[in-house]
Every structure is written in structure tokens, then in C-alpha cells.
Enzyme design. Structure first.
Site, PDB file in Angstrom:
ATOM      1  CG  PHE A  72       9.376  -1.838  13.182  1.00 29.25           C
ATOM      2  CD1 PHE A  72       8.719  -0.643  14.330  1.00 29.25           C
ATOM      3  CD2 PHE A  72       8.140  -2.485  13.271  1.00 29.25           C
ATOM      4  CE1 PHE A  72       7.393  -0.128  14.617  1.00 29.25           C
ATOM      5  CE2 PHE A  72       7.266  -2.689  13.244  1.00 29.25           C
ATOM      6  CZ  PHE A  72       6.354  -0.953  14.655  1.00 29.25           C
TER       7      PHE A  72
ATOM      8  CE1 TYR B  95      10.182 -11.990   7.188  1.00 26.73           C
ATOM      9  CE2 TYR B  95       7.781 -12.243   6.443  1.00 26.73           C
ATOM     10  CZ  TYR B  95       8.861 -11.699   7.660  1.00 26.73           C
ATOM     11  OH  TYR B  95       8.755 -11.404   8.908  1.00 26.73           O
TER      12      TYR B  95
ATOM     13  N   PRO C 227       1.893   3.486  -3.259  1.00 25.63           N
ATOM     14  CG  PRO C 227       3.559   2.233  -3.170  1.00 25.63           C
ATOM     15  CD  PRO C 227       3.309   3.441  -3.074  1.00 25.63           C
ATOM     16  CG  LEU C 228      -3.585   0.346  -2.966  1.00 27.65           C
ATOM     17  CD1 LEU C 228      -3.870   0.117  -1.364  1.00 27.65           C
ATOM     18  CD2 LEU C 228      -5.120   1.039  -2.938  1.00 27.65           C
TER      19      LEU C 228
ATOM     20  CE  LYS D  16      10.195 -15.006  11.335  1.00 28.97           C
ATOM     21  NZ  LYS D  16      11.657 -14.441  12.532  1.00 28.97           N
TER      22      LYS D  16
ATOM     23  CB  THR E 159       5.751 -13.354  10.995  1.00 26.42           C
ATOM     24  OG1 THR E 159       4.623 -12.772   9.796  1.00 26.42           O
ATOM     25  CG2 THR E 159       6.365 -14.866  10.168  1.00 26.42           C
ATOM     26  CG  ASP E 160       0.123 -12.859  10.627  1.00 27.56           C
ATOM     27  OD1 ASP E 160       0.994 -12.576   9.614  1.00 27.56           O
ATOM     28  OD2 ASP E 160      -0.846 -12.033  10.736  1.00 27.56           O
ATOM     29  CD  GLU E 161       4.047 -12.034   6.012  1.00 27.58           C
ATOM     30  OE1 GLU E 161       4.487 -12.613   5.195  1.00 27.58           O
ATOM     31  OE2 GLU E 161       3.774 -10.619   7.027  1.00 27.58           O
TER      32      GLU E 161
END
Ligand code: NAD
Length: 325
Positions: free
Chosen positions: A11, A150, A205-206, A154, A126-128
């Protein structure tokens, strides 16, 4: 400049490659080599608009391949490292591939970059890696406290990148960005998942109470920030890239429902994701000091993105079928 882009069929990586080659970027390139394994998330169709560009070379391969990577790195001036396993839910189900690509792949690239005397290495993180923050925003010197496999993989890569700078003097930069949205995003991530599901008349899905907060940045603004870190970032420094719009998942869902002409009857509450981070928030002042400003207003970017998915069913329908199989 010859740039090696890893994960350039995914992406964000493909957006980066397209902008390098179609003149949106200020960086002048005479060659762009894309190294991509073409996992389920990689797609050559993402590079179709620039496939015939004479400066583009595509190589299908693994960043963790110790024979291929040093060979490809010969004559390369700069590396931009996007390649990763990226879906948090998949890392909860099984994390081995995340460690292999996100840690070992980046280590292999660093070693080859050192050997080939590459002049700049930008690692896209990533901010994660910071974990979750209830109030305030993370600066780059915040301790790393990743929660998902994940994010932990990272964070491992980030530490290796910094170690290659400190130990070997490799000229590295790290970007840590918030959640991206835009065209060509694989339809397992929330924005394209919701849009493509609603366009097919399905229910979305939420997770949990829907109050998890994310900062949403258009992919083009992310890539603009990466360019700046590549050209103007200081050696061995980390730069947060954010400045989009903070929204709860419930607010994001409401905006997507409205834009797709659906209502809350199309939403299906599901149990919360295990270890679901509550809130991410970045302080991007360090990058702003270099001149970075996000340029895509969220309402415009979301409308353009949904319009792109409406017009490009040929791109996403085969992916939806494949991921449901
Ligand atoms: P993506 O999943 O769409 O694409 C990943 C690409 O990497 C795919 O083309 C895949 O084939 C390739 N790849 C995977 N393993 C590989 C390997 N071993 N060797 C070579 N290629 C391999 O991911 P994305 O959303 O474009 O994310 C790109 C980078 O940006 C990742 O490093 C991610 O951690 C980071 N990031 C993403 C976001 C986001 O919101 N999507 C936000 C911040 C940072």
C-alpha cells in the site's frame, strides 16, 4: 540517485514508488529498484501506472535473503525500507513471519547497506512501537513499549537500525507514522474493509466499545514526510509523522457510513481485539521543524479514497474473494 524500495508493491511503498516516478516527489531518481516478496499484501497492480517507466526495476524476493539483498544493493545510493508483515490481527494469530520479515529482513538489509556503503537508509516504522497513551502525545524519545507482536517486531527493527548507526556509523533515519488511509490499501485494514464491505451491501465489524482513538493521515502526506527524512533528516534520528485527524473508531465508522450511504444497521459489534491499544497520538514537531505539513484534509482524503474504491472494483474484488477463501 538510485533508490532501493523494499515492500514497494504494498500500500504505502507503491504510493512512494509511483510518486518518485510520476514527478510528485522533489527527489530526482535515475533508478528505482523495488524488492518485494509479493505476499498476500503485495500486488503488482499497485505499480501498474508506472510499470513501463524506464527507471523502474521490479525484483520479486525476500528482504531476509542473504544472497539476493547484497547483490541488489550494489550501486544503490539510498534504501527506503517499507517491507513488513503489517496486520495486527494476523500477528495475534501467528507471529513467526512478523519476526522473520520485520526483524531479520531489516537486519539483512542493514548489513548489506553497510557492506555496499549505501549513503542513506530510511526505515519506515510505526507509532505502534510506543504502545498506547491515554493523554498527551509521544515525542521521539518516548520509551518503546509495544503491545502487539506486530509492534514488538517493528520495535526490534527500530533498535537494530539505531544500533547500526551508533556502532557502525551507518547514515540511517527512522520514521514513525500514524494510521494511513488512501487508495490501493489491502481490504483487510479498517478503512478499505469497511468501504468495500458497505459497497457490497454487507455489515462491518466494530471492535469493543468503538472508542479506541487513532490519528488518520493520508498516504500521500506520509510519503511526503519520508522524502523529507530521506533528504533533510539528521543522521541516526527518529521522526514522528502525524498531524492527521484523531478519531474514535466509532466516529470513523460514522463518517464512512455517511459517505457510503449506509446507516448503523450495517454495523455489527464484535468482541474487542486482544490487547487492543486504546489511543495513539504523535507529537510531530521535530519533522515540522524541517518544513513538514500534512496537506490532505481528512474529509477530502476520505471522500477521494471512497471514490477510488467505487471506481476500482476490478482492483479490490479479486482480493476480497482471495482473503475470504
Ligand atoms: P502492506 O502490508 O500493504 O505492504 C507490505 C509489503 O511488503 C507487501 O508488498 C509485501 O509483499 C511486502 N513484503 C512482506 N514481506 C516481505 C519480505 N520478507 N520481503 C520483501 N517484501 C516483503 O503494508 P503498508 O501498510 O504499505 O506498510 C508499509 C510500511 O509502513 C510497514 O513497514 C508498516 O509497518 C509501516 N506503517 C504502516 C502504517 C499503515 O497505516 N498502513 C502506518 C505506519 C507505518
Amino acid at each position: 540517485m538510485h533508490i532501493l524500495v523494499t515492500g514497494g508493491a504494498g500500500f504505502i511503498g507503491s504510493n512512494y514508488v509511483r510518486r518518485l516516478l510520476d514527478g510528485r516527489s522533489d527527489i530526482t531518481v535515475d533508478r528505482v529498484t523495488v524488492l518485494d516478496k509479493l505476499t498476500y499484501a503485495g500486488n503488482l497492480a499497485n505499480l501498474a501506472p508506472v510499470a513501463d517507466h524506464p527507471a523502474l526495476r521490479f525484483v520479486r524476493g525476500d528482504t531476509a535473503d542473504p544472497a539476493l539483498v547484497p547483490e541488489l544493493m550494489s550501486g544503490v545510493d539510498a534504501v527506503v525500507d517499507f517491507a513488513a508483515e503489517t496486520h495486527v490481527d494476523r500477528s495475534i494469530a501467528s507471529s513467526a513471519e512478523f519476526v522473520r520479515t520485520n526483524v531479520l529482513g531489516t537486519q539483512n538489509l542493514l548489513q548489506a547497506a553497510l557492506h555496499r556503503k549505501v549513503t542513506r537508509f530510511v526505515h519506515v516504522s510505526t507509532d505502534e512501537v510506543y504502545g498506547s497513551i491515554d493523554t498527551g502525545s509521544w515525542t521521539e524519545d518516548w520509551p518503546l513499549a509495544p503491545n502487539s507482536p506486530y509492534a514488538a517486531a517493528k520495535a526490534g527493527a527500530d533498535l537494530l537500525v539505531l544500533a547500526y548507526a551508533r556502532t557502525h556509523g551507518l547514515n540511517v533515519g527512522i520514521t514513525r507514522c500514524s494510521n494511513n488511509y488512501g487508495p490501493y490499501q489491502f481490504p483487510e485494514k479498517v478503512v478499505p474493509l469497511f468501504v468495500t464491505t458497505l459497497l457490497r451491501g454487507g455489515t462491518v465489524p466494530l471492535y469493543g466499545d468503538g472508542l479506541n482513538v487513532r490519528d488518520w493521515l493520508h498516504v500521500e502526506d506520509h510519503c511526503r514526510g519520508i522524502d523529507l527524512v530521506l533528504t533533510d533528516g539528521a543522521r541516526g534520528e527518529v521522526y514522528n509523522i502525524g498531524g492527521g485527524l484523531e478519531l474514535t473508531n466509532r466516529q470513523l465508522t460514522g463518517l464512512i457510513l455517511d459517505a457510503c450511504g449506509a446507516d448503523w444497521s450495517s454495523v455489527r459489534p464484535v468482541p474487542d481485539r486482544k490487547g487492543h491499544d486504546r489511543r495513539y497520538s504523535l507529537d510531530d514537531g521535530k519533522l515540522r521543524a524541517l518544513g513538514y505539513r500534512p496537506q490532505v484534509a481528512f474529509e477530502d482524503g476520505l471522500a477521494q479514497t471512497i471514490d477510488w474504491y467505487r471506481r476500482n472494483t476490478d482492483w479490490w474484488q479479486p482480493l476480497v474473494v482471495r482473503s475470504a477463501a
